[in-house]
Design a protein around this motif. Structure first.
Motif, PDB file in Angstrom:
ATOM      1  N   TYR A  63       0.818  -1.215   0.000  1.00 47.34           N
ATOM      2  CA  TYR A  63       0.000   0.000   0.000  1.00 47.34           C
ATOM      3  C   TYR A  63       0.852   1.266   0.000  1.00 47.34           C
ATOM      4  O   TYR A  63       0.345   2.368  -0.192  1.00 47.34           O
ATOM      5  N   GLN A 168      -1.773   0.497  10.618  1.00 46.05           N
ATOM      6  CA  GLN A 168      -2.612   0.304   9.425  1.00 46.05           C
ATOM      7  C   GLN A 168      -3.840  -0.546   9.721  1.00 46.05           C
ATOM      8  O   GLN A 168      -4.947  -0.061   9.743  1.00 46.05           O
ATOM      9  N   LEU A 210      -8.400  -0.312   2.612  1.00 45.38           N
ATOM     10  CA  LEU A 210      -7.435  -1.331   2.189  1.00 45.38           C
ATOM     11  C   LEU A 210      -8.157  -2.554   1.618  1.00 45.38           C
ATOM     12  O   LEU A 210      -9.353  -2.741   1.846  1.00 45.38           O
ATOM     13  N   TYR A 238      -6.552   4.929   2.156  1.00 40.76           N
ATOM     14  CA  TYR A 238      -5.564   4.359   1.237  1.00 40.76           C
ATOM     15  C   TYR A 238      -5.699   4.992  -0.144  1.00 40.76           C
ATOM     16  O   TYR A 238      -6.798   5.070  -0.704  1.00 40.76           O
TER      17      TYR A 238
END
Length: 450
Positions: A63, A168, A210, A238
């Motif tokens: 990512y 995250q 994500l 993201y």
């Protein structure tokens, strides 16, 4: 959250406005000579902030949107640190006075990939060339998976006051899809080590949008993070831009949530954090009530820079390392992005500046308006323009995009003040973009507005 507003504005690709003008406006018209002149004319006694970029990681998180290089060997890192030290000394030699330092930020990559001895040596070198004080704040970005007890101790010994830990998501399905396996236990251990070393400020970074991420997994991640009691959390959406970051092609686009799902994820994370006692700061930060960010927001002193929302009020930021960006009153200067080209410049005795931007007076007006909107969700256009002897009608008159947002109920304009509805703060970047004179001139892909 109105579905019609989300459908209209949520998919827009817009800058995050951590600077204005944004990086796509930088060009080779500003180079080593301009940056050298700016350094030579920095006012004596004015505090500066320092940014050091360590562009190395042991593995690639798919990512990631940062400038970083993957290496399993220490030699490239050690060679780079030698160049970085040369640049620090070179830049300091161009500044007539030993300037006081307000803030220091180590970014990456993974700054803690270097050894504890190397970190202490870097801090000692900066203290040699710049004037640190008891009020100087030092922040370091950290990958909890590789933080050793020795490194945590070194950070504390060096006077680091804030650590920003990448989290995250704690969902193992999501972690596998982004190539970042990180347990709650690893994160908790890193947090405990930092606190034991005397580092009082702990930040967590969370991401929504994500692959395979769900509302439930977002709530579970936020709840697990809250249990570790970080002082602040940054919650980012993201940005999937595989044309810009080719490793993002490893992510299956069909597993990414759509705009409505992204917004729901952001909403439930915010609600979970606020219910736990955190205050929402600007668009995407959260902090405990006693935190400096909360006090700055309440006093109208919140700032926004390349690190996001901050209390840093220094007018000058000096960037060190490959791809690092510096900011002066006169403009921006960015180093060569590729570590090899950066090293070649420094080895030749030249500053590493590859491109930049010289600010105009109008840029200054627009930058302040955009920053106030991003921080306060309102901006007194008339007052800001008056301070610059700038005519407000040049910004408000004929601003069709602003008028459209007003018709859609997202904001109102009265007595020269733009106020954004609390219900529509999630599209604040769309409001800020109405004051961006260059947005339509950029071919650069940006992240979604919501």
């Amino acid at each position: 959250m109105q579905t019609s507003v989300l459908a209209k504005y949520g998919d827009a690709r817009l800058p995050r406005y951590t600077s204005y003008p944004t990086a796509p406006r930088f060009s080779s018209a500003v180079g080593i000579h301009e940056y050298g002149d700016w350094l030579a004319n920095l006012p004596a006694g004015d505090p500066v902030s320092l940014y050091l970029h360590i562009p190395f990681c042991r593995s690639m998180c798919w990512y990631c949107g940062c400038h970083t290089t993957i290496t399993r060997q220490d030699r490239p890192i050690l060679d780079y640190l030698g160049v970085l030290r040369e640049e620090i000394s070179m830049v300091a030699a161009r500044i007539p006075n030993r300037l006081p330092v307000g803030e220091v930020h180590f970014g990456g990559g993974t700054p803690t990939i270097i050894s504890s001895a190397e970190f202490l040596a870097l801090m000692a070198l900066m203290r040699e060339h710049f004037a640190f004080s008891d009020t100087t704040g030092t922040a370091v970005e950290i990958d909890p998976r590789g933080l050793t007890a020795e490194m945590a101790h070194a950070l504390g010994a060096a006077g680091v006051s804030r650590a920003s830990l990448g989290v995250q998501s704690f969902d193992p399905v999501v972690q596998k899809a982004i190539n970042r396996i990180q347990s709650k236990a690893q994160t908790a251990e890193a947090t405990d080590r930092l606190r034991s070393a005397g580092i009082g400020g702990i930040n967590f970074d969370l991401i929504y949008g994500l692959p395979h991420q769900t509302v439930q997994s977002c709530v579970e991640t936020a709840s697990a993070a809250i249990a570790m009691l970080p002082d602040r959390l940054a919650v980012f959406g993201y940005a999937h831009i595989p044309t810009f970051k080719k490793h993002q092609r490893m992510i299956d686009e069909t597993s990414l949530p759509d705009t409505a799902a992204r917004n729901e994820q952001a909403r439930v994370i915010a609600e979970t954090l606020v219910a736990a006692g955190y205050r929402q700061i600007g668009l995407d930060h959260f902090a405990l009530p006693g935190d400096d960010l909360v006090q700055a927001q309440e006093a109208g002193r919140l700032r926004r820079n390349f690190q996001g929302y901050t209390t840093d009020n220094c007018d000058t930021l000096i960037g060190f390392g490959a791809s690092a960006i510096g900011r002066m009153k006169s403009g921006y200067a960015q180093n060569e992005v590729a570590p090899g080209l950066y090293a070649q410049q420094i080895a030749s005795g030249r500053l590493a500046t590859a491109k930049g931007y010289r600010l105009t007076e109008e840029d200054g007006v627009r930058a302040e308006i955009i920053e106030r909107l991003m921080c306060d969700f309102s901006a007194d256009i008339s007052a800001i323009c008056k301070a610059y002897s700038f005519e407000p009608s040049r910004l408000l008159g004929g601003n069709d995009k602003l008028a459209e947002l007003e018709r859609d109920g997202i904001l109102d304009v009265a007595d020269g003040i733009v106020r954004v509805s609390q219900d529509h703060r999630f599209v604040i970047r769309a409001v800020a973009a109405t004051f961006d004179a260059y947005l339509d001139q950029s071919n650069r892909a940006h992240s979604k507005a919501a």
